[in-house]
Write an enzyme that holds these catalytic residues in place. Structure first.
Site, PDB file in Angstrom:
ATOM      1  N   ASN A 172      61.613  -8.552  68.817  1.00  0.00           N
ATOM      2  CA  ASN A 172      59.931  -8.507  68.633  1.00  0.00           C
ATOM      3  C   ASN A 172      59.309  -9.745  69.134  1.00  0.00           C
ATOM      4  OD1 ASN A 172      59.618  -5.906  67.622  1.00  0.00           O
ATOM      5  ND2 ASN A 172      59.824  -6.662  65.545  1.00  0.00           N
ATOM      6  N   ARG A 179      53.770  -1.184  73.509  1.00  0.00           N
ATOM      7  CA  ARG A 179      54.918  -1.524  72.968  1.00  0.00           C
ATOM      8  C   ARG A 179      55.016  -1.803  71.428  1.00  0.00           C
ATOM      9  NH1 ARG A 179      58.881  -6.493  73.925  1.00  0.00           N
ATOM     10  NH2 ARG A 179      60.631  -5.732  73.216  1.00  0.00           N
ATOM     11  N   HIS A 225      57.441   2.877  79.924  1.00  0.00           N
ATOM     12  CA  HIS A 225      58.002   1.804  80.612  1.00  0.00           C
ATOM     13  C   HIS A 225      57.455   1.917  82.197  1.00  0.00           C
ATOM     14  CE1 HIS A 225      61.698   0.856  78.183  1.00  0.00           C
ATOM     15  NE2 HIS A 225      60.487   0.522  77.489  1.00  0.00           N
ATOM     16  N   HIS A 258      56.918  -0.087  68.282  1.00  0.00           N
ATOM     17  CA  HIS A 258      57.691  -1.006  67.276  1.00  0.00           C
ATOM     18  C   HIS A 258      57.226  -1.152  65.706  1.00  0.00           C
ATOM     19  CE1 HIS A 258      60.281  -3.610  70.346  1.00  0.00           C
ATOM     20  NE2 HIS A 258      60.177  -2.480  70.876  1.00  0.00           N
ATOM     21  N   GLY A 273      57.411   3.171  59.799  1.00  0.00           N
ATOM     22  CA  GLY A 273      56.194   3.976  59.773  1.00  0.00           C
ATOM     23  C   GLY A 273      55.451   3.209  60.479  1.00  0.00           C
TER      24      GLY A 273
HETATM   25  C1  HEM Z   1      63.814   4.560  74.391  1.00  0.00           C
HETATM   26  C2  HEM Z   1      64.348   3.500  73.917  1.00  0.00           C
HETATM   27  C3  HEM Z   1      63.721   2.205  74.428  1.00  0.00           C
HETATM   28  C4  HEM Z   1      64.388   0.942  74.559  1.00  0.00           C
HETATM   29  C5  HEM Z   1      65.799   0.725  74.563  1.00  0.00           C
HETATM   30  C6  HEM Z   1      63.200  -0.114  74.841  1.00  0.00           C
HETATM   31  C7  HEM Z   1      63.447  -1.445  75.000  1.00  0.00           C
HETATM   32  C8  HEM Z   1      62.625  -2.324  75.733  1.00  0.00           C
HETATM   33  C9  HEM Z   1      62.945  -3.475  76.238  1.00  0.00           C
HETATM   34  C10 HEM Z   1      64.166  -4.380  76.061  1.00  0.00           C
HETATM   35  C11 HEM Z   1      61.937  -3.977  76.575  1.00  0.00           C
HETATM   36  C12 HEM Z   1      61.625  -5.411  77.314  1.00  0.00           C
HETATM   37  C13 HEM Z   1      61.713  -6.532  76.288  1.00  0.00           C
HETATM   38  C14 HEM Z   1      61.870  -7.835  76.879  1.00  0.00           C
HETATM   39  O1  HEM Z   1      62.698  -7.961  77.974  1.00  0.00           O
HETATM   40  O2  HEM Z   1      61.006  -8.903  76.545  1.00  0.00           O
HETATM   41  C15 HEM Z   1      60.869  -3.055  76.695  1.00  0.00           C
HETATM   42  C16 HEM Z   1      59.548  -3.228  76.941  1.00  0.00           C
HETATM   43  C17 HEM Z   1      58.566  -2.202  76.841  1.00  0.00           C
HETATM   44  N1  HEM Z   1      58.615  -0.985  76.050  1.00  0.00           N
HETATM   45 FE1  HEM Z   1      60.357  -0.295  75.535  1.00  0.00          FE
HETATM   46  N2  HEM Z   1      61.966   0.600  74.909  1.00  0.00           N
HETATM   47  C18 HEM Z   1      62.340   1.783  74.433  1.00  0.00           C
HETATM   48  C19 HEM Z   1      61.301   2.623  74.128  1.00  0.00           C
HETATM   49  C20 HEM Z   1      60.006   2.609  74.234  1.00  0.00           C
HETATM   50  C21 HEM Z   1      58.842   3.405  73.879  1.00  0.00           C
HETATM   51  C22 HEM Z   1      59.269   4.539  73.067  1.00  0.00           C
HETATM   52  C23 HEM Z   1      57.665   2.769  74.302  1.00  0.00           C
HETATM   53  C24 HEM Z   1      56.157   3.153  74.001  1.00  0.00           C
HETATM   54  C25 HEM Z   1      55.771   4.222  73.566  1.00  0.00           C
HETATM   55  C26 HEM Z   1      57.919   1.437  74.895  1.00  0.00           C
HETATM   56  C27 HEM Z   1      57.054   0.448  75.529  1.00  0.00           C
HETATM   57  C28 HEM Z   1      57.429  -0.626  76.273  1.00  0.00           C
HETATM   58  C29 HEM Z   1      56.658  -1.494  76.999  1.00  0.00           C
HETATM   59  C30 HEM Z   1      55.224  -0.811  77.235  1.00  0.00           C
HETATM   60  C31 HEM Z   1      57.337  -2.438  77.467  1.00  0.00           C
HETATM   61  C32 HEM Z   1      56.798  -3.573  78.378  1.00  0.00           C
HETATM   62  C33 HEM Z   1      56.114  -4.885  77.304  1.00  0.00           C
HETATM   63  C34 HEM Z   1      55.539  -5.766  78.048  1.00  0.00           C
HETATM   64  O3  HEM Z   1      55.263  -5.902  79.495  1.00  0.00           O
HETATM   65  O4  HEM Z   1      54.975  -6.759  77.305  1.00  0.00           O
HETATM   66  N3  HEM Z   1      59.330   1.273  74.775  1.00  0.00           N
HETATM   67  N4  HEM Z   1      61.001  -2.061  75.829  1.00  0.00           N
END
Ligand code: HEM
Length: 317
Positions: free
Chosen positions: A95, A63, A192, A67, A73
């Site tokens: 973040n 993640r 995810h 970000h 970039g």
């Molecule tokens: C498509 C749009 C995306 C949205 C709206 C989004 C949003 C989010 C949100 C809200 C969380 C949870 C944050 C929290 O509640 O603390 C999350 C977690 C995560 N996101 Fe996304 N995300 C997106 C795309 C991506 C992409 C492209 C990647 C990586 C290539 C990614 C990787 C992750 C990972 C691995 C987690 C889990 C993090 C953890 O357990 O610490 N996400 N994302």
């Protein structure tokens, strides 16, 4: 003898060709071959040890790389600390739950001892994300190296991160701005398959009449229970939070997607078939995911005077 010589020539040619394959971006696969030859094993070993102690960090690193790349970039700007004159990206609400900074620091510390001032923080983060995916059981892929570290990190830039309440059309539009197709966006969302979200990121689905996505009624009860422990209570995206697999897409098909931005990929006819194809075929998901990750890792890479190799990932030199 002739054969051995020929083999050597082929090998050298392969190294050179691979090296120049991404030359247009100033990046190449063998960027540190001469300047820091043991860089790859240092990254892998340090990361593997950290993930053996805490497998949940794989999600955090993947993640963090995303970000980093989507804001200014892939330039390590996410790692920069705020100062009294500047609030940095990492202190944006979007973040605050990022995890894994200490792993990047440890890798950097070791590399600075071996080859001072050579390996950029942006490259370390990109490689850590790559190796984290593999550690969790996902596809193995390589990325070109040679990113430089940026010198700008501003909280206001993080407005360009996608919101968990976005619908598929909004997601398609935002990813398109970075050169990604709808299919690539759906594949990247497959990250995810790892990790968790906090109640604050999905409670909109419980409190509002969310017409854009459907939510399984039993799953809604589970989420409500999680949220009874407060905004910071965590729920995994799928049933195997530390395994990189296609269960995320299977969950979407049964309306068990966690965020609005997850479930919308199945609700919306524009992306539904892509979700179905990844739910049915994990190999296809892995292939598309790794290609999209390589592409993401090259977003707007920095060269020239506005960039550097940071000595300390948290501070501009
Ligand atoms: C498509 C749009 C995306 C949205 C709206 C989004 C949003 C989010 C949100 C809200 C969380 C949870 C944050 C929290 O509640 O603390 C999350 C977690 C995560 N996101 Fe996304 N995300 C997106 C795309 C991506 C992409 C492209 C990647 C990586 C290539 C990614 C990787 C992750 C990972 C691995 C987690 C889990 C993090 C953890 O357990 O610490 N996400 N994302």
């Amino acid at each position: 003898m002739v054969m051995a010589n020929l083999m050597t020539v082929f090998l050298v040619m392969e190294v050179i060709l691979t090296g120049f394959r991404f030359g247009a971006y100033g990046l190449n696969m063998n960027y540190y071959l001469m300047s820091c030859p043991l860089m790859e094993p240092v990254v892998k070993d340090t990361l593997n040890k950290a993930l053996q102690d805490d497998p949940t960090l794989a999600a955090g690193l993947v993640r963090m790389h995303f970000h980093d790349c989507f804001i200014e970039g892939c330039d390590g700007s996410i790692l920069i600390n705020s100062t009294k004159d500047n609030t940095a990206e990492k202190d944006s609400p979007a973040n605050l739950s990022l995890r894994g900074y200490e792993v990047i620091d440890e890798i950097k510390k070791k590399l600075e001892k071996q080859c001072p001032g050579v390996v950029s923080c942006a490259d370390i983060l990109a490689m850590a994300a790559r190796d984290a995916v593999f550690f969790a059981g996902g596809p193995v892929y390589d990325i070109p190296k040679g990113r430089k570290d940026g010198t700008r990190s501003k909280i206001q830039d993080t407005i360009n991160l996608p919101s968990p309440t976005f619908n598929a059309s909004e997601l398609i539009r935002m990813f398109e701005q970075h050169g990604f197709s709808a299919q690539e966006m759906v594949a990247l969302s497959g990250a995810h398959t790892l990790g968790v979200a906090r109640c604050s990121s999905f409670k909109n689905r419980l409190t509002q009449v969310d017409t854009s996505t459907t939510l399984d009624s039993e799953f809604a009860k589970t989420l409500a229970k999680t949220c009874s422990f407060g905004d910071n209570a965590e729920h995994p995206f799928d049933a195997t939070r530390n395994n990189f697999d296609n269960l995320y897409y299977k969950s979407l098909v049964t309306n068990n997607g966690l965020l609005t931005s997850d479930q919308t990929l199945y609700t919306n006819p524009k992306t539904r078939n892509i979700v179905n194809s990844y739910a049915l075929n994990q190999a296809l998901f892995f292939l598309d995911f790794q290609q999209a990750m390589v592409k993401m890792s090259m977003l707007n890479v920095k060269q020239g005077s506005m960039s550097e190799v940071r000595q300390n990932c948290h501070k501009i030199n």
